[in-house]
Scaffold this active site. Sequence first.
Site, PDB file in Angstrom:
ATOM      1  N   CYS A  79       0.850  -1.190   0.000  1.00 58.33           N
ATOM      2  CA  CYS A  79       0.000   0.000   0.000  1.00 58.33           C
ATOM      3  C   CYS A  79       0.887   1.243   0.000  1.00 58.33           C
ATOM      4  O   CYS A  79       1.920   1.278   0.675  1.00 58.33           O
ATOM      5  CB  CYS A  79      -0.885  -0.006   1.241  1.00 58.33           C
ATOM      6  SG  CYS A  79      -2.061   1.350   1.306  1.00 58.33           S
ATOM      7  N   SER A 312      -1.818  17.840   2.357  1.00 56.62           N
ATOM      8  CA  SER A 312      -0.856  16.764   2.163  1.00 56.62           C
ATOM      9  C   SER A 312       0.480  17.389   1.787  1.00 56.62           C
ATOM     10  O   SER A 312       0.539  18.569   1.421  1.00 56.62           O
ATOM     11  CB  SER A 312      -1.327  15.799   1.070  1.00 56.62           C
ATOM     12  OG  SER A 312      -2.567  15.199   1.426  1.00 56.62           O
ATOM     13  N   HIS A 329       3.707   8.061   7.283  1.00 57.62           N
ATOM     14  CA  HIS A 329       3.016   7.807   6.009  1.00 57.62           C
ATOM     15  C   HIS A 329       1.739   8.613   5.881  1.00 57.62           C
ATOM     16  O   HIS A 329       1.041   8.518   4.878  1.00 57.62           O
ATOM     17  CB  HIS A 329       2.706   6.321   5.858  1.00 57.62           C
ATOM     18  CG  HIS A 329       1.490   5.832   6.590  1.00 57.62           C
ATOM     19  ND1 HIS A 329       1.232   6.108   7.908  1.00 57.62           N
ATOM     20  CD2 HIS A 329       0.436   5.058   6.164  1.00 57.62           C
ATOM     21  CE1 HIS A 329       0.099   5.531   8.274  1.00 57.62           C
ATOM     22  NE2 HIS A 329      -0.406   4.897   7.236  1.00 57.62           N
ATOM     23  N   ALA A 331      -1.334  11.182   8.441  1.00 58.79           N
ATOM     24  CA  ALA A 331      -1.685  11.836   9.693  1.00 58.79           C
ATOM     25  C   ALA A 331      -1.813  10.836  10.834  1.00 58.79           C
ATOM     26  O   ALA A 331      -1.435  11.115  11.963  1.00 58.79           O
ATOM     27  CB  ALA A 331      -2.990  12.613   9.524  1.00 58.79           C
TER      28      ALA A 331
END
Length: 400
Positions: A79, A312, A329, A331
């Site tokens: 992922c 982001s 990776h 929050a």
Amino acid sequence: MPIKKILNGNGKDVPVKIYTDTIDHGAINQLKNIAKLPIIHSHIAAMPDVHMGIGATVGSVIPTLNAIIPAAVGVDIGCGMNAVRLSIKASQLPDHLKPLREAIERAVPVGAGAHSQVSARAQACKPLEKGLAQLFERHPTLLKMLRQPHATWVKQMGTLGSGNHFIELCVDESDDVWIMLHSGSRGIGNAIGRYFIQQAKRDMQGHMQHLPDKDLAYFSEGSPHFNDYVVAVNWAQEYARVNRQEMMGLVLRAIAPHLPEFDVSHEAINCHHNYVQQEFHYGEQVFVTRKGAISARQDELGIIPGSMGTRSYIVRGKGSEESFCSCSHGAGRVMSRGKAKQLFSRKDLEEQTRGVECRKDKGVLDEIPGAYKDIDQVMAHQNDLVEVVHTLKQLVCVKG
């Protein structure tokens, strides 16, 4: 900001170095359990977005000697994120963004959805076919875990999935337009993860009493299934990378009719944040598992997404060895999906995603920004690990 907390600093277990002062007790207990394992090298690093996971802690970096913990890698193997910058400005976007969102949703299946035809994705999957066939041959039980296995993994190539996966159209501090997406290895990666987690437990059956948590069962080099897992996890990580690449192509083609002519002027990165790979740290070649963390080697670009109503970041790594050249990776959640659905309403979701063209129904309530940590605080806690290159604000968000 430097390391905020060190666990086990004077004990027999390896230290845990934590880059935040906000961490839940469940995550602390999990980190302490991992630190008890005899395979850990040097120490464990916990990123600012750290929170409790299954077995291993989300937001942790785990270096292991001659061994891998399948549950630490998890079931969404590979992922990660992909982002590209377009050659157009925010002022060139249409006044109404809903058609853009709908175009993306038509082009990219979300949730449990898949493409209707195998042939549509077969070309992208072709380089991966041989490796998967060999894996199924060696592990026929894995094959049985998938209904219509060939059609499933091929049709899901170029699809989003569910949960916190997303596709976003964003603008940066210079009003440049970006496309950013988050996804993994879909159903095939999930099956591989679940199969080998159970296999590790079976292989360690005689030693389970020595583990602080049964989900921390691991494969040691030389054990019957170690090499098979290495092959399988590398295959799934490559599938996830190609999946994001394919999806990005679908998105760009879907939005093109709604925008002025554009080029892709820059690819930030196509990076994993749930994965394992061999690296050299503190004098040893080790397997580094980043469970909810990205690589942040010196000058390496990465992507740290916030929630669907915040910001982001495109970042550049500083190569901090104490973090094993890693950073957060995202929050990180502060509450479970169930709790978020209980605590927040649809009205809360509408308020917290004001100005973002996205779904605002109960189906995505568990992804409300209030269920996540403050991304700016997370970034402040890791300024020793990365520097911000671009700040992105989403205008369109497609959720899984």
